[in-house]
Scaffold this active site. Sequence first.
Site, mmCIF file in Angstrom:
data_model
loop_
_atom_site.group_PDB
_atom_site.id
_atom_site.type_symbol
_atom_site.label_atom_id
_atom_site.label_comp_id
_atom_site.label_asym_id
_atom_site.label_seq_id
_atom_site.Cartn_x
_atom_site.Cartn_y
_atom_site.Cartn_z
ATOM 1 N N GLY A 172 35.341 66.587 70.708
ATOM 2 C CA GLY A 172 36.280 65.463 70.793
ATOM 3 C C GLY A 172 37.702 65.958 70.905
ATOM 4 N N ASN A 173 38.652 65.076 70.700
ATOM 5 C CA ASN A 173 40.055 65.488 70.689
ATOM 6 C C ASN A 173 40.831 64.618 69.710
ATOM 7 O OD1 ASN A 173 41.190 63.115 72.164
ATOM 8 N ND2 ASN A 173 39.820 63.897 73.772
#
Length: 400
Positions: free
Chosen positions: A208-209
């Site tokens: 993810g980020n």
Amino acid sequence: MRSKRVLIGVTAGIAAYKIPLLVRLLKKQGFEVRCVMTTDAKEFVTPLVLSALSENPVFSDLISDDKSWNNHVSMAEWADCFIIAPLTANTLAKMANGICDNLLMSVYFSMKGATLVAPAMDLDMYQHPTVFRNLELIEKDGVRVIPAEFGELASGLVGTGRMAEPEKIFNDINVLLFSESNSHFEGKQVLITAGPTYESIDPVRFIGNHSSGKMGFALAEVFLKKGAKVKLISGPTNLTLSHDNLDLIHVVSADDMFNEVKNYWKEQDFGVFSAAVADYRPKEVSLDKIKKKSNELSLELIKNPDILQWAGQMKTDTQFLVGFALETSNELENASLKLENKNLDCVVLNSLQDKGAGFASDTNKVTILDKRNNKTEFSLKSKYEIAEEIVLHIQEMISS
Ligand code: CTP
């Protein structure tokens, strides 16, 4: 920002005596005011009074006594709105039927901004089917009618189609010129992507980020305030938003987001893609939790669909598309490449080099590049303010 400009058209009704009060209210509020009148209206209120209060000359003839030409087109262009008050049955009939036989009518037919009218006539006249039909006709042409008021007579009967009070007209002008709903986005469909995407590795892990989704949610709020219908397609975030005109669709992965965008893009008027979509995802998603065994673990990644690029390819002439670019070097160059390659109308560049700007923060510093080759830089602002600037930029582009 310059003051708003209101042009008042006065026709020959007894209620014309109330127009000086309207001029005063508008002037007090800081509006610029001009008046045009029909010749007969001068019997009810003098041009001298209106001119003194508006601090502008008052005209009623296409050609003045000194043989100079009163340019109706420039008057109509000058005005942000035209209010014809009081509106007589006669002027109403001319408006409904395209009769242009005086300065006031010439101004009306040259107006690009909104026209409002405040009819004033006695009850029998007001309820005459012809008058009723004419009011309907001008409403269909986009004129806003401020209805006349009816009061009880001493006899107990309802009487007179009295012009709306100057305060009411003044309020309606304010709403028209300043309300959020008086916007290019009223009833328009806007699709916004927001937040990060999570790409599963196994049942408990993902790639993810740090995107918080704040920018996309702020954009949704601003569009909703302006009367738009918003589809907000968001990856996992902690944010919530609810509104009658909002359809909030939760997604997890880039593929999910792509599917939702594909479902809805065709019917949209605007698209603003602020999501931080993961560019790659694991080629295989393990059905079981991956056990730690060896010292090294390699994940094979494959490219995710570029959702924005797809929307740009599908974009029609009536759709408007905005992308975001997060760059760490050659920022302007990279952002303008994105603008071109993804067929965008504008791109919002945010640089991670700017202090206070970035994913998790509440503030952002952006530059908007658009397809007209304009570059607009903004100072550090809250994400909500940035959203307002972006929406204003779009508004300016579509109305120029
Ligand atoms: N975007 C998207 N789908 C993707 C990747 C990006 O819709 N798979 C959108 C983002 O929402 C953003 C814009 O594309 O509006 C730019 O994203 P960015 O990651 O900065 O650029 P990329 O096109 O992915 O290019 P690069 O990673 O090479 O900078």
